[in-house]
Write a protein that holds these residues in place. Structure first.
Motif, PDB file in Angstrom:
ATOM      1  N   ASP A  99     -38.380 -21.410 -42.209  1.00 14.41           N
ATOM      2  CA  ASP A  99     -38.643 -22.546 -42.087  1.00 14.41           C
ATOM      3  C   ASP A  99     -38.876 -23.612 -43.539  1.00 14.41           C
ATOM      4  O   ASP A  99     -38.669 -24.448 -43.309  1.00 14.41           O
ATOM      5  N   PHE A 100     -39.511 -22.759 -43.796  1.00 13.78           N
ATOM      6  CA  PHE A 100     -39.722 -23.661 -45.355  1.00 13.78           C
ATOM      7  C   PHE A 100     -39.194 -23.931 -46.243  1.00 13.78           C
ATOM      8  O   PHE A 100     -38.683 -24.661 -46.748  1.00 13.78           O
ATOM      9  N   PHE A 101     -38.029 -22.487 -46.205  1.00  7.07           N
ATOM     10  CA  PHE A 101     -36.986 -22.857 -46.680  1.00  7.07           C
ATOM     11  C   PHE A 101     -35.423 -23.918 -46.408  1.00  7.07           C
ATOM     12  O   PHE A 101     -34.632 -24.105 -47.147  1.00  7.07           O
ATOM     13  N   ASP A 102     -35.633 -23.936 -45.275  1.00  6.29           N
ATOM     14  CA  ASP A 102     -34.960 -24.633 -44.445  1.00  6.29           C
ATOM     15  C   ASP A 102     -35.108 -25.990 -45.300  1.00  6.29           C
ATOM     16  O   ASP A 102     -34.195 -26.944 -46.060  1.00  6.29           O
ATOM     17  N   GLY A 103     -36.230 -26.857 -45.563  1.00  6.43           N
ATOM     18  CA  GLY A 103     -35.979 -27.632 -45.919  1.00  6.43           C
ATOM     19  C   GLY A 103     -36.009 -27.837 -47.543  1.00  6.43           C
ATOM     20  O   GLY A 103     -35.484 -29.036 -47.646  1.00  6.43           O
ATOM     21  N   PHE A 104     -36.456 -26.576 -47.997  1.00  3.37           N
ATOM     22  CA  PHE A 104     -36.299 -26.746 -49.731  1.00  3.37           C
ATOM     23  C   PHE A 104     -34.797 -26.610 -50.069  1.00  3.37           C
ATOM     24  O   PHE A 104     -34.802 -28.028 -50.774  1.00  3.37           O
ATOM     25  N   PHE A 105     -34.216 -26.292 -49.335  1.00  4.43           N
ATOM     26  CA  PHE A 105     -32.638 -26.368 -49.577  1.00  4.43           C
ATOM     27  C   PHE A 105     -32.179 -27.268 -49.502  1.00  4.43           C
ATOM     28  O   PHE A 105     -30.662 -28.502 -50.096  1.00  4.43           O
ATOM     29  N   ALA A 106     -32.392 -28.066 -47.522  1.00  5.91           N
ATOM     30  CA  ALA A 106     -32.118 -29.641 -47.397  1.00  5.91           C
ATOM     31  C   ALA A 106     -32.414 -30.803 -49.107  1.00  5.91           C
ATOM     32  O   ALA A 106     -31.519 -31.743 -49.482  1.00  5.91           O
ATOM     33  N   ARG A 107     -33.341 -30.554 -49.456  1.00  8.32           N
ATOM     34  CA  ARG A 107     -33.483 -31.168 -50.695  1.00  8.32           C
ATOM     35  C   ARG A 107     -33.447 -30.607 -51.397  1.00  8.32           C
ATOM     36  O   ARG A 107     -32.559 -31.872 -52.550  1.00  8.32           O
ATOM     37  N   LYS A 108     -32.583 -30.038 -51.914  1.00  6.18           N
ATOM     38  CA  LYS A 108     -32.578 -29.040 -53.391  1.00  6.18           C
ATOM     39  C   LYS A 108     -30.957 -30.196 -53.556  1.00  6.18           C
ATOM     40  O   LYS A 108     -30.758 -29.919 -54.744  1.00  6.18           O
ATOM     41  N   PHE A 109     -30.352 -29.420 -52.633  1.00  3.87           N
ATOM     42  CA  PHE A 109     -28.840 -29.956 -52.039  1.00  3.87           C
ATOM     43  C   PHE A 109     -28.405 -31.361 -51.668  1.00  3.87           C
ATOM     44  O   PHE A 109     -27.015 -31.590 -51.477  1.00  3.87           O
ATOM     45  N   ASN A 110     -29.254 -31.692 -51.659  1.00  2.00           N
ATOM     46  CA  ASN A 110     -29.196 -33.697 -51.131  1.00  2.00           C
ATOM     47  C   ASN A 110     -28.452 -33.462 -50.148  1.00  2.00           C
ATOM     48  O   ASN A 110     -27.883 -34.742 -49.789  1.00  2.00           O
ATOM     49  N   VAL A 111     -28.835 -32.915 -49.257  1.00  2.00           N
ATOM     50  CA  VAL A 111     -27.543 -32.719 -47.534  1.00  2.00           C
ATOM     51  C   VAL A 111     -29.103 -33.241 -46.347  1.00  2.00           C
ATOM     52  O   VAL A 111     -28.696 -31.998 -45.268  1.00  2.00           O
ATOM     53  N   ALA A 112     -30.300 -33.491 -46.936  1.00  2.00           N
ATOM     54  CA  ALA A 112     -31.307 -34.086 -45.425  1.00  2.00           C
ATOM     55  C   ALA A 112     -30.634 -34.888 -44.195  1.00  2.00           C
ATOM     56  O   ALA A 112     -30.204 -35.912 -44.941  1.00  2.00           O
ATOM     57  N   GLY A 113     -30.333 -34.185 -43.143  1.00  4.18           N
ATOM     58  CA  GLY A 113     -30.110 -35.562 -42.518  1.00  4.18           C
ATOM     59  C   GLY A 113     -31.160 -35.719 -40.564  1.00  4.18           C
ATOM     60  O   GLY A 113     -31.669 -34.309 -40.916  1.00  4.18           O
ATOM     61  N   PRO A 114     -30.181 -36.581 -40.038  1.00  4.17           N
ATOM     62  CA  PRO A 114     -31.284 -36.794 -38.375  1.00  4.17           C
ATOM     63  C   PRO A 114     -30.615 -35.126 -37.606  1.00  4.17           C
ATOM     64  O   PRO A 114     -31.682 -34.992 -37.112  1.00  4.17           O
ATOM     65  N   LEU A 115     -29.852 -34.616 -38.580  1.00  5.85           N
ATOM     66  CA  LEU A 115     -29.435 -33.384 -36.990  1.00  5.85           C
ATOM     67  C   LEU A 115     -30.446 -32.372 -37.707  1.00  5.85           C
ATOM     68  O   LEU A 115     -30.623 -31.650 -36.705  1.00  5.85           O
ATOM     69  N   GLY A 116     -30.319 -31.995 -39.125  1.00  4.65           N
ATOM     70  CA  GLY A 116     -31.634 -30.933 -39.367  1.00  4.65           C
ATOM     71  C   GLY A 116     -32.905 -31.520 -38.857  1.00  4.65           C
ATOM     72  O   GLY A 116     -33.648 -30.634 -38.880  1.00  4.65           O
ATOM     73  N   VAL A 117     -33.329 -32.593 -38.743  1.00  6.65           N
ATOM     74  CA  VAL A 117     -34.552 -32.817 -38.981  1.00  6.65           C
ATOM     75  C   VAL A 117     -34.931 -32.306 -37.393  1.00  6.65           C
ATOM     76  O   VAL A 117     -36.100 -31.812 -36.702  1.00  6.65           O
ATOM     77  N   GLN A 118     -34.130 -32.430 -36.855  1.00  8.64           N
ATOM     78  CA  GLN A 118     -33.811 -32.550 -34.961  1.00  8.64           C
ATOM     79  C   GLN A 118     -33.507 -30.663 -35.017  1.00  8.64           C
ATOM     80  O   GLN A 118     -34.414 -29.787 -34.247  1.00  8.64           O
TER      81      GLN A 118
END
Length: 240
Positions: A45-64
């Motif tokens: 769970d920690f690393f999903d947010g880490f990689f989303a920020r690192k790769f700049n791919v954070a989005g609403p699907l990931g949040v849900q």
């Protein structure tokens, strides 16, 4: 297809998978394995947010997806664990209403659900938390059956212990959703003067884990909340 976009969601799915396995372990009374799978899920769970920020791919699907996975691993699993623990109490009580007591364990699940939904729309929690995060609360709850398996408890739970577990159910739901600012554990530079609270807390936590092992988990979480309350009171006094 952008592979980088899939990596954070893969870690989220691994978190969810670990939560599902932990549920099976609790069903089979393998509480130690359930704890380790939950801990592994929280690691993912920690690393999903880490990689989303690192790769700049954070989005609403990931949040849900993240919230749904957390709902299982850090919401349903601890609630069901408490249900299993409380279920062992009804054999010691003489009235039929006692059969309802185990379901009080799912108060933790309800509290976690409300916490996760509130977190998704709360813009104040980008750098620190308000209320205890669901993963921390989950680790606290999941450590309890392991501790209760050791002497003097041995999972022969007295009425006093069971009442304590019911109290923990209500406290868990409250602390997760309470307006209690918790100090951030993010250390952005090596200034001890600026981060002395964080550094001291982390150092004490490591020592507790080394010497106390699993017993350190609930103590560290309680210490985190207490230090945050004291720190908040100190700041208010200082401003006054």
């Amino acid at each position: 297809m952008n592979i980088k976009r899939l990596i954070p969601n893969l870690f989220t799915m691994l978190n969810l998978f670990c939560g599902c396995v932990a549920l099976v372990m609790v069903t089979n009374d393998k509480f130690d394995l359930a704890f380790y799978f939950v801990a592994l899920g929280i690691f993912f769970d920690f690393f999903d947010g880490f990689f989303a920020r690192k790769f700049n791919v954070a989005g609403p699907l990931g949040v849900q997806l993240d919230s749904l996975a957390d709902m299982v691993t850090s919401g349903l699993v601890p609630g069901y664990t408490m249900f299993v623990l409380l279920r062992g109490w009804i054999v010691h009580l003489d009235f039929s209403v006692a059969a309802l007591y185990p379901y009080l364990g799912f108060i933790i699940t309800l509290g976690a659900c409300y916490r996760l939904a509130k977190f998704n729309i709360d813009t104040r929690q980008s750098d620190s938390f308000i209320g205890l995060p669901t993963p921390a609360n989950c680790l606290f709850v999941m450590s309890l059956p392991i501790l209760l398996q050791d002497p003097p408890f041995g999972l022969i739970l007295t009425d006093t212990v069971q009442i304590g577990l019911v109290v923990i159910c209500f406290l868990s739901a409250y602390v997760m959703n309470a307006e209690i600012p918790l100090f951030s554990l993010k250390i952005k530079d090596f200034s001890f003067a600026k981060y002395k609270l964080q550094v001291s807390f982390l150092a004490v936590s490591v020592l507790m884990l080394v010497f106390l092992q699993i017993l350190a988990v609930p103590l560290i979480i309680v210490l985190y909340v207490l230090l945050s309350v004291i720190d908040n009171a100190f700041k208010i006094t200082k401003k006054a």
